[in-house]
Design a protein around this motif. Sequence first.
Motif, PDB file in Angstrom:
ATOM      1  N   CYS A  17      -5.935   4.293  -0.804  1.00 42.18           N
ATOM      2  CA  CYS A  17      -5.477   5.425  -0.019  1.00 42.18           C
ATOM      3  C   CYS A  17      -6.300   5.520   1.263  1.00 42.18           C
ATOM      4  CB  CYS A  17      -5.617   6.722  -0.809  1.00 42.18           C
ATOM      5  SG  CYS A  17      -7.313   7.123  -1.259  1.00 42.18           S
ATOM      6  N   LEU A  19      -1.434   9.350  -6.917  1.00 43.17           N
ATOM      7  CA  LEU A  19      -0.346   8.377  -7.041  1.00 43.17           C
ATOM      8  C   LEU A  19      -0.230   8.028  -8.514  1.00 43.17           C
ATOM      9  CD1 LEU A  19       1.657   6.158  -6.028  1.00 43.17           C
ATOM     10  CD2 LEU A  19      -0.335   4.660  -5.786  1.00 43.17           C
ATOM     11  N   CYS A  22      -7.117  10.431  -5.165  1.00 43.18           N
ATOM     12  CA  CYS A  22      -7.766  10.198  -3.882  1.00 43.18           C
ATOM     13  C   CYS A  22      -8.202  11.555  -3.335  1.00 43.18           C
ATOM     14  CB  CYS A  22      -6.773   9.525  -2.938  1.00 43.18           C
ATOM     15  SG  CYS A  22      -7.507   8.881  -1.450  1.00 43.18           S
ATOM     16  N   TYR A  81      -4.466  -0.854  -5.126  1.00 38.54           N
ATOM     17  CA  TYR A  81      -3.889   0.316  -4.484  1.00 38.54           C
ATOM     18  C   TYR A  81      -5.004   1.048  -3.749  1.00 38.54           C
ATOM     19  CZ  TYR A  81       0.213  -0.541  -7.338  1.00 38.54           C
ATOM     20  OH  TYR A  81       1.321  -1.124  -7.914  1.00 38.54           O
ATOM     21  N   TRP A 120      -0.788   5.889   1.281  1.00 36.20           N
ATOM     22  CA  TRP A 120      -1.007   5.027   0.128  1.00 36.20           C
ATOM     23  C   TRP A 120      -0.536   3.617   0.449  1.00 36.20           C
ATOM     24  CZ3 TRP A 120      -3.726   6.216  -4.138  1.00 36.20           C
ATOM     25  CH2 TRP A 120      -4.007   7.561  -4.367  1.00 36.20           C
ATOM     26  N   GLN A 176     -11.886   7.581  -4.240  1.00 37.92           N
ATOM     27  CA  GLN A 176     -10.712   7.192  -5.013  1.00 37.92           C
ATOM     28  C   GLN A 176     -11.140   6.771  -6.414  1.00 37.92           C
ATOM     29  OE1 GLN A 176      -8.267   4.290  -2.993  1.00 37.92           O
ATOM     30  NE2 GLN A 176      -7.048   3.822  -4.785  1.00 37.92           N
TER      31      GLN A 176
END
Lengths: 113, 116
Positions: B94, B79, B23, B92, B35, B6
């Motif tokens: 994934c 994202l 990702c 954040y 996510w 990521q």
Amino acid sequence: GENVEQHPSTLSVQEGDSAVIKCTYSDSASNYFPWYKQELGKRPQLIIDIRSNVGEKKDQRIAVTLNKTAKHFSLHITETQPEDSAVYFCAASGKDSSYKLIFGSGTRLLVRP
Amino acid sequence: GAVVSQHPSRVICKSGTSVKIECRSLDFQATTMFWYRQFPKQSLMLMATSNEGSKATYEQGVEKDKFLINHASLTLSTLTVTSAHPEDSSFYICSAPLNFDRGEAFFGQGTRLTVV
């Protein structure tokens, strides 16, 4: 959808003692229950998991038990060490929920030297 | 084990700008990616499920126009946080299931987003 509750939110133990963290889930179709250890700012690390076809699994100092009837599962850490200090998350997933991992709220474990 | 990469790991952006997070599954094909968002001292909250070749599925309360998800190939999901605001500052992360039958998921390193 699935809902996972986790207790306690914080746990402080003396080095060498055992630690137990408990989780309950709501969706009876869930069949996979992993436990993760997360250190600050890092990704969760899988430490042990259990599937619904077994009731207990052990890996050295770590064990997980599952009670499908009561829909709860627990993480047991024996002979705790300071390096076990971290945040632990339980999770649940299953085919019916498209294998989404739904996490518990987390337990901050502190092992006092 | 399987690797999910990521990027970026950290990003600081100004309010009103957009940020893209990538990702990648490096050694397996991920038809699905999840996510998550994690606020300080909180749990990982699922935002959306990214499906290769189709529209993402968003969890209740997540604005799909604000959090754009694209899964154009079997190894890449992105994202994009559009018109970011300080309240979007978060971690954040994934994850991709390696094997649906086994249920195991592999996580990316996570992205610390700070909106100033």
